[in-house]
Scaffold this motif. Structure first.
Motif, PDB file in Angstrom:
ATOM      1  N   ASP A 176      32.818  35.209  33.068  1.00  0.00           N
ATOM      2  CA  ASP A 176      34.139  34.657  33.352  1.00  0.00           C
ATOM      3  C   ASP A 176      35.274  35.634  33.114  1.00  0.00           C
ATOM      4  OD1 ASP A 176      33.953  34.813  30.649  1.00  0.00           O
ATOM      5  OD2 ASP A 176      34.597  32.759  30.233  1.00  0.00           O
ATOM      6  N   LYS A 177      34.949  36.892  32.806  1.00  0.00           N
ATOM      7  CA  LYS A 177      36.005  37.871  32.521  1.00  0.00           C
ATOM      8  C   LYS A 177      36.827  38.212  33.766  1.00  0.00           C
ATOM      9  CE  LYS A 177      33.647  39.953  28.568  1.00  0.00           C
ATOM     10  NZ  LYS A 177      33.041  41.163  28.004  1.00  0.00           N
ATOM     11  N   LEU A 178      36.279  37.933  34.930  1.00  0.00           N
ATOM     12  CA  LEU A 178      37.032  38.170  36.167  1.00  0.00           C
ATOM     13  C   LEU A 178      37.913  36.972  36.530  1.00  0.00           C
ATOM     14  CD1 LEU A 178      34.235  39.899  38.253  1.00  0.00           C
ATOM     15  CD2 LEU A 178      36.339  40.972  37.456  1.00  0.00           C
ATOM     16  N   ASP A 179      37.579  35.809  35.990  1.00  0.00           N
ATOM     17  CA  ASP A 179      38.303  34.595  36.367  1.00  0.00           C
ATOM     18  C   ASP A 179      39.677  34.496  35.709  1.00  0.00           C
ATOM     19  OD1 ASP A 179      36.108  33.850  37.881  1.00  0.00           O
ATOM     20  OD2 ASP A 179      35.199  32.709  36.244  1.00  0.00           O
ATOM     21  N   ASN A 180      39.877  35.223  34.609  1.00  0.00           N
ATOM     22  CA  ASN A 180      41.150  35.114  33.887  1.00  0.00           C
ATOM     23  C   ASN A 180      42.110  36.243  34.228  1.00  0.00           C
ATOM     24  OD1 ASN A 180      39.911  37.228  32.627  1.00  0.00           O
ATOM     25  ND2 ASN A 180      40.070  36.431  30.536  1.00  0.00           N
ATOM     26  N   LYS A 181      41.951  36.790  35.432  1.00  0.00           N
ATOM     27  CA  LYS A 181      42.819  37.878  35.885  1.00  0.00           C
ATOM     28  C   LYS A 181      43.436  37.495  37.233  1.00  0.00           C
ATOM     29  CE  LYS A 181      40.249  41.381  33.306  1.00  0.00           C
ATOM     30  NZ  LYS A 181      39.466  40.390  32.530  1.00  0.00           N
ATOM     31  N   PRO A 182      44.379  36.570  37.248  1.00  0.00           N
ATOM     32  CA  PRO A 182      44.907  36.032  38.509  1.00  0.00           C
ATOM     33  C   PRO A 182      45.652  37.063  39.343  1.00  0.00           C
ATOM     34  CG  PRO A 182      46.238  35.288  36.655  1.00  0.00           C
ATOM     35  CD  PRO A 182      45.023  35.942  36.076  1.00  0.00           C
TER      36      PRO A 182
END
Length: 207
Positions: A176-182
């Motif tokens: 999920d480290k990519l999901d918190n970079k809008p």
């Protein structure tokens, strides 16, 4: 006519994107890394470090993707300001990709995905560094439309294939480290919708 020697890697796709953006005529000669064609004597004359890409423009040969991007930008007067502070903003983010983002993602991909022998400490280190660097991008892109400022540039061209490689190869490991970079996600969509980027990412075409 420009001749580009390249392969289907993130570094190898930077220059096709650039050439498609510029609309310059060029031909591609593939250098199949799986067949070790990068060690062929004729290629080593172009790229003594046995790395792709390399480019010929008449009697001039250039290797290293950052050097080629800079050369093409200066040749055409596009995608790199000719002078002033903004020129150096583009160059600093170009070199940030070359010296940081690319090498760290490459190491993360090797240890977390490609290596048959797993080294947990190395995997943790390079995945954490990958997350940090993508976070640096996300913060920068929270303040600017593109990585070096308001305008699309060679810095975006340099970063995009590597970010897409991370999304493709490292997404399970990054979780999920990519999901918190809008802001990074917005940039990926914006750059990825450019027709020249889509064409360049499909090159070189191989069987």
């Amino acid at each position: 006519m420009l001749t580009l020697h390249t392969w289907t890697t993130p570094n190898g796709r930077k220059i096709p994107i650039m050439l498609e953006e510029l609309g310059l005529p060029y031909t591609i000669k593939t250098v199949n890394l799986g067949k070790k064609e990068q060690f062929a004597p004729e290629f080593l004359k172009l790229s003594p470090n046995n790395k792709i890409p390399a480019m010929e423009d008449g009697g001039l040969t250039i290797f290293e993707s950052g050097a080629i991007l800079t050369y093409l930008a200066e040749k055409t007067g596009k995608l790199l300001p000719p002078n002033g502070p903004q020129r150096y903003k583009v160059l600093e983010w170009l070199h940030w990709q070359i010296g940081g983002l690319g090498p760290m993602l490459g190491q993360a991909g090797f240890f977390a995905v490609r290596s048959e022998q797993k080294a947990p400490l190395a995997i943790e280190h390079f995945l954490n560094e990958t997350d940090r660097l993508l976070g640096v991008m996300d913060k920068q892109l929270s303040q600017h439309t593109y990585i070096a400022g308001a305008d699309y540039s060679i810095a975006d061209i340099a970063c995009y294939p590597w970010v897409m490689a991370a999304l493709d190869k490292l997404k399970p490991a990054l979780a999920d480290k990519l999901d918190n970079k809008p802001h990074l996600q917005r940039w990926i969509k914006t750059v990825g919708e450019r027709p020249a980027v889509q064409r360049g990412m499909a090159l070189p075409k191989v069987d």
